[in-house]
Scaffold this active site. Structure first.
Site, mmCIF file in Angstrom:
data_model
loop_
_atom_site.group_PDB
_atom_site.id
_atom_site.type_symbol
_atom_site.label_atom_id
_atom_site.label_comp_id
_atom_site.label_asym_id
_atom_site.label_seq_id
_atom_site.Cartn_x
_atom_site.Cartn_y
_atom_site.Cartn_z
ATOM 1 N N ARG A 334 5.954 2.345 18.863
ATOM 2 C CA ARG A 334 5.701 1.294 17.878
ATOM 3 C C ARG A 334 6.961 0.475 17.655
ATOM 4 O O ARG A 334 8.062 1.016 17.578
ATOM 5 C CB ARG A 334 5.225 1.899 16.549
ATOM 6 N N ARG A 349 11.075 6.763 10.486
ATOM 7 C CA ARG A 349 10.404 5.640 11.136
ATOM 8 C C ARG A 349 11.126 5.326 12.435
ATOM 9 O O ARG A 349 12.251 4.825 12.424
ATOM 10 C CB ARG A 349 10.386 4.413 10.212
ATOM 11 N N GLU A 421 4.355 9.421 3.893
ATOM 12 C CA GLU A 421 3.098 9.613 4.622
ATOM 13 C C GLU A 421 3.318 10.450 5.876
ATOM 14 O O GLU A 421 4.199 10.153 6.691
ATOM 15 C CB GLU A 421 2.505 8.263 5.021
ATOM 16 N N SER A 424 -3.076 10.462 8.188
ATOM 17 C CA SER A 424 -4.168 9.679 7.613
ATOM 18 C C SER A 424 -5.447 10.049 8.349
ATOM 19 O O SER A 424 -5.408 10.607 9.444
ATOM 20 C CB SER A 424 -3.904 8.173 7.711
ATOM 21 N N ARG A 473 7.926 13.202 11.421
ATOM 22 C CA ARG A 473 7.801 13.353 9.973
ATOM 23 C C ARG A 473 7.515 14.794 9.577
ATOM 24 O O ARG A 473 7.881 15.220 8.483
ATOM 25 C CB ARG A 473 6.735 12.399 9.434
#
Length: 512
Positions: A334, A349, A421, A424, A473
């Site tokens: 990403r 990130r 986070e 999800s 993470r």
């Protein structure tokens, strides 16, 4: 009751001959996460993955962003349904703060219908002329009919070109219309998201806590500086126990999902741009999260959701094969455009990471229950590791275009002093399947014949996705939550069998 995506009927133009017809109704298992791949030249084509709304818009040339290319695929969008439910669609667009232009969609649809009617009228007239010429005619009358047929042919060529252009324009605009939203989704921005569940309590420490960056440095687990020199910012080397920890997390997550009936996959990590679009991501444009490969129609994946979604592309599945439940390991890439600051430092990130993703294809009436199953699996996994976390029902403006509803899991990261986070779970209903062309054929019943024109029509499946383990993470959470006063880090019990029985990561000076 499940609200289906606004595109309920397929519209397809396979050739000029079909323009007069009305719109028809209507992913080897490998546990080790390291393997080499040749690197290809990349170019970032600067909408955030979460904010993208144009899930199938016409792409632009990789070398000339001003050159518009016609859409290479068409979504089965029910334009009539959009028109008939204009108010509800408009409210949904507003609630999501989408950039979709509903008025333009409806305007183009009306124009297309008018042109289509005119094409049908001229074709009928041309047929009349052709039939007249079959009989015996005076030379003057035949010449008159020849001229009339020629004029009708020229007019039809012009109108058919207009119809092609309108079809592409309508597709481009209508594909930006987001999925319908679950009625229980909170309306508003991220702050409007509601807490669905709170698990555990924050870890208590009798000493000054360290963040994962400091812990990783002292335990010799990471090297950000060397990675920055080799690859650039937001890349990293994992070292020593961090390497086995990544492998353990991947193998543990895949094994746990398999226990729950998921079929394991490894996926391609380069896919066609059109597949990225069909899954609801924008491969090119300002602030894109997708790495595009220069001078090609390919991209690096940002999630295994994309290649898994494509495995049944353009297929008709049997109802008895549903649900199809996959758990896929992949590396993800990403751009993280716009991401900066202390909140994104270290592993939180990054541009490249390993991830285990769950993906389900099911019947429409089952997607809500499978959404619940996915979030419960995530909650079970994170609870078993001893994390303190909360599950959120995400607000409308935080939903990507494909999501009908999305639950996020945010875990407490004591070193960072906040929740972050880690996972999800999204129900995308038939938004992706209409673009990917994935249908199923209902099983015959007493009221539904096996064959023939009266047989039950095929239907679009519903797709769902959920993150079982985003490795960086998870490492952040593990290091920060299980750090000890002497600088060591305890390994949660579920992971120990996957780390050769290792129970604790110790600083090198106290290992013996």
């Amino acid at each position: 009751m499940v609200l289906l995506h606004c595109c309920r009927s397929a519209t397809s133009f396979h050739s000029l001959k079909t323009f007069s017809r009305t719109f028809s109704k209507t992913l080897t298992f490998r546990l080790t996460p390291y393997y080499s791949r040749p690197l290809l030249p990349l170019v970032v084509r600067p909408l955030s993955v979460s904010a993208v709304q144009t899930a199938g818009a016409a792409t632009t040339s990789a070398t000339d962003d001003s050159k518009v290319v016609k859409p290479q695929w068409k979504a089965a969008i029910d334009f009539k349904w959009i028109r008939d439910n204009k108010e509800a669609v408009a409210d949904n667009i507003e609630n999501r703060k989408s950039s979709a232009n509903l008025e333009l969609v409806l305007e183009l649809y009306d124009k297309l219908l008018n042109v289509q009617k005119e094409v049908e009228r001229l074709r009928a007239e041309r047929n009349v002329v052709a039939n007249k010429m079959k009989g015996k005619l005076e030379p003057s009358e035949r010449q008159k009919l020849i001229e009339e047929g020629k004029n009708l042919k020229e007019a039809l060529v012009t109108l058919e070109e207009d119809l092609l252009k309108l079809t592409d324009e309508l597709q481009q605009e209508a594909q930006s219309v987001p999925n319908i939203t679950h009625p229980d989704v909170p309306v508003g921005g991220e702050d409007s998201s509601t807490v669905r569940k709170m698990v555990g309590k924050p870890a208590e420490f009798s000493f000054a806590v360290k963040d994962h960056v400091q812990l990783g440095k002292e335990l010799d687990l990471f090297d950000f500086d060397a990675a920055a020199e080799v690859s650039g910012s937001k890349f990293y080397y994992l070292k020593n126990e961090a390497v086995t920890l990544e492998m353990a997390l991947v193998n543990w997550a895949v094994s746990e999902a398999m226990k729950r009936g998921f079929t394991p996959l490894t996926t391609p990590e380069i896919v066609r741009s059109s597949v990225v679009e069909k899954c609801g991501f924008q491969p090119r444009g300002t602030n894109t999260q997708v790495y595009s490969i220069e001078n090609s129609d390919q991209c690096l994946i940002g999630t295994a959701e994309i290649p898994v979604g494509g495995i049944h592309m353009d297929s008709i599945l049997s109802e008895s094969s549903l649900p199809l439940k996959y758990v896929a390991f992949s590396h993800c890439f990403r751009t993280e455009a716009g991401a900066a600051g202390a909140a994104t430092r270290g592993l939180y990130r990054v541009h490249q990471f390993s991830k285990v993703e769950m993906f389900i294809l099911c019947r429409p009436d089952e997607s809500d229950s499978y959404h619940e199953e996915l979030i419960e699996i995530e909650e079970d996994l994170f609870s078993s590791l001893g994390f303190h976390f909360k599950t959120l029902d995400m607000a409308s403006q935080d939903l990507g275009a494909p999501a009908y509803r999305k639950f996020d899991v945010e875990a407490w990261m004591p070193g960072l002093g906040r929740y972050g986070e880690i996972s999800s779970a999204s129900n995308c209903t038939d938004y992706q399947s209409r673009r990917l062309g994935i249908r199923y054929r209902p099983e015959p019943s007493a009221s539904s014949p096996k064959k023939g024109k009266n047989a039950a029509p095929t239907q679009f499946v519903h797709t769902l996705n959920a993150t079982a383990c985003a490795v960086p993470r998870m490492i952040v959470c593990l290091l920060e939550n299980f750090q000890q006063e002497d600088g060591s880090v305890i390994i949660p019990e579920p992971l120990r069998p996957y780390m050769g029985g290792l129970q604790i990561i110790k600083p090198k000076h106290i290992q013996n």
